[in-house]
Design an enzyme around this catalytic site. Structure first.
Site, mmCIF file in Angstrom:
data_model
loop_
_atom_site.group_PDB
_atom_site.id
_atom_site.type_symbol
_atom_site.label_atom_id
_atom_site.label_comp_id
_atom_site.label_asym_id
_atom_site.label_seq_id
_atom_site.Cartn_x
_atom_site.Cartn_y
_atom_site.Cartn_z
ATOM 1 C CG HIS A 10 -116.434 -73.833 35.833
ATOM 2 N ND1 HIS A 10 -116.353 -75.375 35.314
ATOM 3 C CD2 HIS A 10 -116.134 -73.173 34.438
ATOM 4 C CE1 HIS A 10 -115.931 -75.363 34.124
ATOM 5 N NE2 HIS A 10 -115.899 -74.090 33.560
ATOM 6 C CB ILE A 11 -114.062 -68.184 35.194
ATOM 7 C CG1 ILE A 11 -113.406 -69.087 34.195
ATOM 8 C CG2 ILE A 11 -113.230 -67.795 36.248
ATOM 9 C CD1 ILE A 11 -112.074 -68.240 33.350
ATOM 10 C CG HIS A 12 -120.029 -68.196 34.663
ATOM 11 N ND1 HIS A 12 -119.268 -68.453 35.706
ATOM 12 C CD2 HIS A 12 -120.985 -67.512 34.839
ATOM 13 C CE1 HIS A 12 -120.277 -68.174 36.766
ATOM 14 N NE2 HIS A 12 -121.215 -67.292 36.269
ATOM 15 C CG LEU A 13 -117.547 -63.313 29.122
ATOM 16 C CD1 LEU A 13 -117.127 -62.008 29.964
ATOM 17 C CD2 LEU A 13 -116.444 -63.169 27.860
#
Ligand SMILES: [Zn+2]
Length: 160
Positions: free
Chosen positions: A118-121
């Site tokens: 789950h991408i996150h910045l």
């Protein structure tokens, strides 16, 4: 000693969710934003404090969509991530006035992603010498009071 900046190696919120599911999906579904440390909710993404911050003010922009790459994210979601990165940059400057800010994303385990599915910045303010300081204490202590204060300040700044 060469220093490679890699806050991603810190295990922020990466312990498996109780359900065995995805910690970022669980946070998105949280009923209590304060408990989940969510400081802001937008249409396609939310902004959450890192439970084990590399520096004060370390937050993550996380899409509601469970995707493991930017390419897989909806165009609207990806665009809003950048809008929120800009808003967060502004909030960090307002609250902390840091001389530097890191903004980054790790895709895949070998790139250092704590939650690869789950991408996150990440966005975090930086100060000269903070890495030395944090390398000593970051993994051994969590300053709950600091986190609560950070949460209150961030929440208010994003609401403004
Ligand atoms: Zn997820």
């Amino acid at each position: 000693m060469d220093h490679i900046w890699s806050p991603w190696r810190y295990q922020y919120v990466t312990r498996a969710a109780p359900s065995g599911g995805c910690v970022f999906c669980d946070k998105a579904a949280a009923k209590d934003d304060a408990e989940a440390l969510i400081v802001h909710r937008a249409k396609h993404n939310y902004i959450v404090l890192n439970l084990y911050p590399y520096t004060n003010g370390h937050v993550m922009v996380v899409p509601y969509q469970h995707v493991d790459s930017l390419t897989a994210a909806d165009a609207e979601t990806a665009a809003e991530m950048m809008d929120l990165a800009r808003a967060t940059e502004s909030v960090l400057r307002q609250l902390y006035n840091p001389p530097g800010i890191n903004i980054g994303m790790n895709l895949g385990d070998c790139a250092g992603a704590g939650v690869a599915g789950h991408i996150h910045l990440h966005l975090l303010p930086r100060w000269p010498g903070d890495a030395n300081f944090m390398s000593v204490i970051a993994e051994t202590r969590v300053h709950i009071e600091d986190l609560a204060l950070t949460y209150a300040r961030m929440r208010e700044a994003f609401a403004a």
